[in-house]
Design a protein around this motif. Structure first.
Motif, PDB file in Angstrom:
ATOM      1  N   THR A   1     -16.749  54.170  -9.784  1.00 22.34           N
ATOM      2  CA  THR A   1     -15.693  53.346  -9.233  1.00 22.34           C
ATOM      3  C   THR A   1     -15.007  52.372 -10.284  1.00 22.34           C
ATOM      4  O   THR A   1     -14.056  51.932 -10.052  1.00 22.34           O
ATOM      5  N   GLY A   2     -15.543  52.413 -11.553  1.00 25.74           N
ATOM      6  CA  GLY A   2     -14.927  51.504 -12.375  1.00 25.74           C
ATOM      7  C   GLY A   2     -15.389  50.117 -12.707  1.00 25.74           C
ATOM      8  O   GLY A   2     -14.889  49.302 -13.598  1.00 25.74           O
ATOM      9  N   LEU A   3     -16.287  49.748 -11.775  1.00 30.04           N
ATOM     10  CA  LEU A   3     -16.792  48.586 -11.807  1.00 30.04           C
ATOM     11  C   LEU A   3     -17.955  48.250 -12.899  1.00 30.04           C
ATOM     12  O   LEU A   3     -17.643  47.402 -13.781  1.00 30.04           O
ATOM     13  N   TYR A   4     -18.468  49.294 -13.424  1.00 31.90           N
ATOM     14  CA  TYR A   4     -19.337  49.161 -14.585  1.00 31.90           C
ATOM     15  C   TYR A   4     -18.464  48.997 -15.756  1.00 31.90           C
ATOM     16  O   TYR A   4     -18.472  48.046 -16.379  1.00 31.90           O
ATOM     17  N   ASP A   5     -17.331  49.511 -16.049  1.00 35.61           N
ATOM     18  CA  ASP A   5     -16.413  49.390 -17.102  1.00 35.61           C
ATOM     19  C   ASP A   5     -15.828  48.038 -17.208  1.00 35.61           C
ATOM     20  O   ASP A   5     -15.810  47.516 -18.233  1.00 35.61           O
ATOM     21  N   GLU A   6     -15.626  47.549 -15.938  1.00 36.54           N
ATOM     22  CA  GLU A   6     -14.998  46.206 -15.744  1.00 36.54           C
ATOM     23  C   GLU A   6     -15.957  45.209 -16.321  1.00 36.54           C
ATOM     24  O   GLU A   6     -15.433  44.075 -16.665  1.00 36.54           O
ATOM     25  N   ILE A   7     -17.278  45.178 -15.888  1.00 37.45           N
ATOM     26  CA  ILE A   7     -18.141  44.296 -16.149  1.00 37.45           C
ATOM     27  C   ILE A   7     -18.350  44.116 -17.595  1.00 37.45           C
ATOM     28  O   ILE A   7     -18.446  43.222 -18.324  1.00 37.45           O
ATOM     29  N   VAL A   8     -18.743  45.352 -18.072  1.00 42.35           N
ATOM     30  CA  VAL A   8     -18.861  45.522 -19.612  1.00 42.35           C
ATOM     31  C   VAL A   8     -17.883  44.900 -20.477  1.00 42.35           C
ATOM     32  O   VAL A   8     -18.029  44.309 -21.399  1.00 42.35           O
ATOM     33  N   LYS A   9     -16.484  45.231 -19.941  1.00 43.66           N
ATOM     34  CA  LYS A   9     -15.336  44.502 -20.741  1.00 43.66           C
ATOM     35  C   LYS A   9     -15.483  43.174 -20.683  1.00 43.66           C
ATOM     36  O   LYS A   9     -15.338  42.363 -21.492  1.00 43.66           O
ATOM     37  N   ILE A  10     -15.826  42.536 -19.502  1.00 46.49           N
ATOM     38  CA  ILE A  10     -15.945  41.082 -19.495  1.00 46.49           C
ATOM     39  C   ILE A  10     -17.013  40.651 -20.331  1.00 46.49           C
ATOM     40  O   ILE A  10     -16.914  39.501 -20.914  1.00 46.49           O
ATOM     41  N   PHE A  11     -18.385  41.179 -20.419  1.00 43.17           N
ATOM     42  CA  PHE A  11     -19.369  40.967 -21.206  1.00 43.17           C
ATOM     43  C   PHE A  11     -18.630  40.829 -22.618  1.00 43.17           C
ATOM     44  O   PHE A  11     -18.831  39.983 -23.408  1.00 43.17           O
ATOM     45  N   GLU A  12     -17.953  41.819 -22.879  1.00 43.09           N
ATOM     46  CA  GLU A  12     -17.780  42.105 -24.321  1.00 43.09           C
ATOM     47  C   GLU A  12     -16.624  41.029 -24.730  1.00 43.09           C
ATOM     48  O   GLU A  12     -16.664  40.279 -25.738  1.00 43.09           O
ATOM     49  N   ASP A  13     -15.658  40.744 -23.766  1.00 39.58           N
ATOM     50  CA  ASP A  13     -14.647  39.540 -24.126  1.00 39.58           C
ATOM     51  C   ASP A  13     -15.101  38.319 -24.070  1.00 39.58           C
ATOM     52  O   ASP A  13     -14.490  37.437 -24.888  1.00 39.58           O
ATOM     53  N   ASN A  14     -16.295  38.097 -23.366  1.00 40.16           N
ATOM     54  CA  ASN A  14     -16.796  36.800 -23.561  1.00 40.16           C
ATOM     55  C   ASN A  14     -18.217  36.528 -24.374  1.00 40.16           C
ATOM     56  O   ASN A  14     -18.923  35.667 -24.202  1.00 40.16           O
ATOM     57  N   ASN A  15     -18.384  37.538 -25.171  1.00 43.77           N
ATOM     58  CA  ASN A  15     -19.808  37.409 -26.073  1.00 43.77           C
ATOM     59  C   ASN A  15     -20.870  37.168 -25.134  1.00 43.77           C
ATOM     60  O   ASN A  15     -21.888  36.339 -25.514  1.00 43.77           O
ATOM     61  N   ILE A  16     -20.952  38.130 -24.124  1.00 47.71           N
ATOM     62  CA  ILE A  16     -22.314  37.931 -23.315  1.00 47.71           C
ATOM     63  C   ILE A  16     -23.209  39.257 -23.955  1.00 47.71           C
ATOM     64  O   ILE A  16     -22.521  40.349 -23.578  1.00 47.71           O
ATOM     65  N   PHE A  17     -24.130  38.821 -24.371  1.00 48.26           N
ATOM     66  CA  PHE A  17     -25.236  40.167 -24.705  1.00 48.26           C
ATOM     67  C   PHE A  17     -25.953  40.725 -23.476  1.00 48.26           C
ATOM     68  O   PHE A  17     -26.088  39.847 -22.430  1.00 48.26           O
ATOM     69  N   TYR A  18     -26.369  41.987 -23.317  1.00 46.92           N
ATOM     70  CA  TYR A  18     -26.411  42.529 -22.262  1.00 46.92           C
ATOM     71  C   TYR A  18     -27.466  43.808 -22.384  1.00 46.92           C
ATOM     72  O   TYR A  18     -27.334  44.425 -23.373  1.00 46.92           O
ATOM     73  N   LYS A  19     -28.494  44.089 -21.766  1.00 44.12           N
ATOM     74  CA  LYS A  19     -29.124  45.093 -21.526  1.00 44.12           C
ATOM     75  C   LYS A  19     -29.270  45.497 -20.226  1.00 44.12           C
ATOM     76  O   LYS A  19     -28.946  44.967 -19.348  1.00 44.12           O
ATOM     77  N   GLU A  20     -29.369  47.071 -20.039  1.00 46.11           N
ATOM     78  CA  GLU A  20     -29.157  47.456 -18.652  1.00 46.11           C
ATOM     79  C   GLU A  20     -30.604  48.168 -18.277  1.00 46.11           C
ATOM     80  O   GLU A  20     -31.511  48.568 -18.730  1.00 46.11           O
TER      81      GLU A  20
END
Lengths: 390, 390
Positions: B45-64
């Protein structure tokens, strides 16, 4: 349905046996308390003594702000701010109905601003932080125990205006239905009318898709209609007092107006009445609401008012929509008059034509020129509604 | 009405345009995120990409942590705890339906305990603190987005059990009804059944004075009955998806069971079905509920079930209370079968007599010997209800 944010972190401690938690809840936030209350009723009922004993047993320092008026006046907020500052208080415990809680919210925000508290009410200044507030509710009516707003009266300028800030939402509220056993017939009825008015202000909107919210609103209205007369008849009926108390919080804490625009109409008209005449707010709302509905009844609103009658008052659906809508308005009027024993005309509460024009003008002015509710009301509309209430 | 505490500080961000607030809300609590989700639907649905972009744009480190099961398994929680510890994560973002959110709650609490997460579920260990959780809801059903509990499956021991802690209430939840446009017919129907079941578990109680709560419950049931079929017919009807989503939160966030004891019955029976057969939870609830109501129909419960029919399904009131109550049960059955297109027998979902006895025994055992709901159900009662569902 419109986008919205819903965030109501107030902790509700409900029931007969919650005072045991008072000291613990206060101490999460502070230990130097402004104890705010109204007339002497909390002394007569023993609640005052109970609170003072809890303070003493738990080493909670406190100073009192008493005599807060039923339509709370800005002068009391000035006094409250002084007491807080002089004694370096860090928590406000509001013990009372809406007036005491509303005023406590204004004090909580004004303490951190270098201005007259009235500047907050007229939007000249903005609350940016506030002292934490807890409440012990003594009257089921305004819902101030679980919302962030308040209404303050300035008798000098003949203004009764609302304000609000997310910072002034109570941290906790203790709701003991037994405390309301001593509320007299008039104020019980006025409280029920107030709860119903909040609900109806949120309910009467057009085509916004907020279906669930309106079904919940109908549930709250039915609760008031069921238990209002029981509370009048038997003031110590616990379930009646409990349901009315819990209804008061949910009528106005934000749930019913999630996802919809609810520009209130009747409150704006009533505030002028109680600003000019110090009328009991709920009585004014009860008098105004059926006349307001009659005034706005038209092709656009007829289904909305008819559905209200069918879903809330179980009126019979006929082929004549307008007849059904009028039956709905009649049922509401009769409920207030017959079941809740509310004087349903301005004349009966001592208000005549004298200031109607001036009040209509003010109501329009304070709403920014006209009241833009479900149907726009200009000064002439408001005057017609006032006159229909005579 | 019984004493209670109500405290639901979850911030709800509801609507089409709330993802703009995601980074800001997370950063109030942390900046190293466990991104928890289920199958691949959020990638499609594209939701995953949207979230990852928000993380990257805001310097939020993440693991899945991906692949969380529809009936989430304790093994996934073990994996999640490992990922959190290895990467020193300090926030969990649960993106999914109830299963993902439930499992995230278990991880959030288990991280601070030196035990297998299953020990929490079987009450051997107790959550005393938890990582902060945010959710992005993708399915309207369990209400996990605004409550503090969860249900975890252990296929090894054939157990599906619930747990809960005030520490695991989500800090915020983003509810975008558009995200649920892609939910298929079966899961839309199962979700509606789940919302209705939560509401009914809270609703069917006797003589407790919680009148308002039951009127609100009826409002939520009417919302499901009105919009469920619309969502099936037209999956992109915004108001249908929005009302169902908002209803899912309020069915189980604590409001409906304030002031009353609501020992749930149907869920305890259903959990055995989905523990044994990995059945979709909402489908199991829909199949069981009418048979449960038929089984408990007696002189004590007849008014309660009849009122349900009158207030929720608008059945006609006759002089025969039992006839009316049966009509109410029939209306519920027909709603699930005809309007929501749910297979209404165990046979249709591939469950035969083989394990019924064992499941009935387990259901009673997991409830402490018998299910003490509005009517007590021992093993034999449960078995009769299961058999009536074949």
């Amino acid at each position: 349905m419109k986008d919205f944010i819903f965030h109501v972190p107030t902790k509700i401690l409900f029931g007969k046996d919650q005072m045991k938690n008072l000291a613990g809840e206060i101490k999460k936030y502070g230990d130097r308390v402004l104890l705010a209350y109204g007339g002497g009723s909390i002394k007569r009922t023993g609640l005052y003594d109970e609170i003072v004993k809890i303070f003493e047993d738990n080493n909670i320092f406190y100073k009192e702000l008493s005599g807060i008026e039923p339509n709370p006046r800005v002068e009391s907020a000035v006094r409250g701010v002084e007491i807080v500052r002089e004694n370096e208080l860090n928590f406000i415990l509001a013990v009372g109905g809406g007036s005491v809680i509303d005023l406590s919210k204004l004090i909580a925000g004004a303490v951190f601003l270098d201005c007259n508290p009235w500047d907050i009410v007229i939007k000249k200044e903005k609350i940016t932080k506030a002292l934490p507030i807890g409440t012990i509710l003594t009257l089921s009516a305004t819902g101030s125990e679980m919302d962030s707003g308040g209404v303050i009266t300035n008798l000098e300028t003949k203004q009764k205006l609302s304000f609000g800030s997310k910072y002034t939402l109570p941290k906790f509220s203790i709701l003991n239905p037994e405390i309301t056993y001593t509320v007299n017939e008039k104020h019980t009825a006025a409280g029920v009318a107030d709860i119903m008015s909040h609900t109806m202000e949120n309910y009467f909107t057009l085509n916004d898709g907020a279906y669930m919210q309106n079904r919940l609103a109908e549930g709250i209205l039915k609760t008031c209609i069921h238990f209002g007369p029981i509370a009048l008849e038997n003031p110590t009926n616990y379930d009646a007092r409990a349901n009315l108390m819990w209804a008061s919080s949910w009528a106005i804490n934000g749930l019913l107006d999630t996802g919809k625009e609810t520009p209130w109409s009747v409150h704006a008209m009533e505030h002028e009445l109680s600003a000019f005449y110090d009328l009991t707010h709920g009585i004014g709302l009860a008098i105004l609401t059926p006349r307001f509905l009659s005034h706005i009844l038209n092709d656009d609103t007829v289904d909305m008012i008819r559905d209200f009658g069918i879903n809330v008052f179980n009126i019979n659906k006929t082929d004549d929509k307008f007849k059904d809508a009028k039956a709905a308005i009649g049922a509401l009027h009769m409920f207030f008059e017959q079941d809740m024993k509310i004087p349903m005309s301005l004349t009966e509460v001592g208000i005549d034509e004298k200031h109607l024009e001036e009040m209509a003008e003010n109501a329009a002015k304070h709403a920014g020129g006209s009241i833009r509710g479900v149907v726009e009301l200009n000064k002439d509309d408001i005057l017609k509604i006032y006159k229909a209430c005579l």
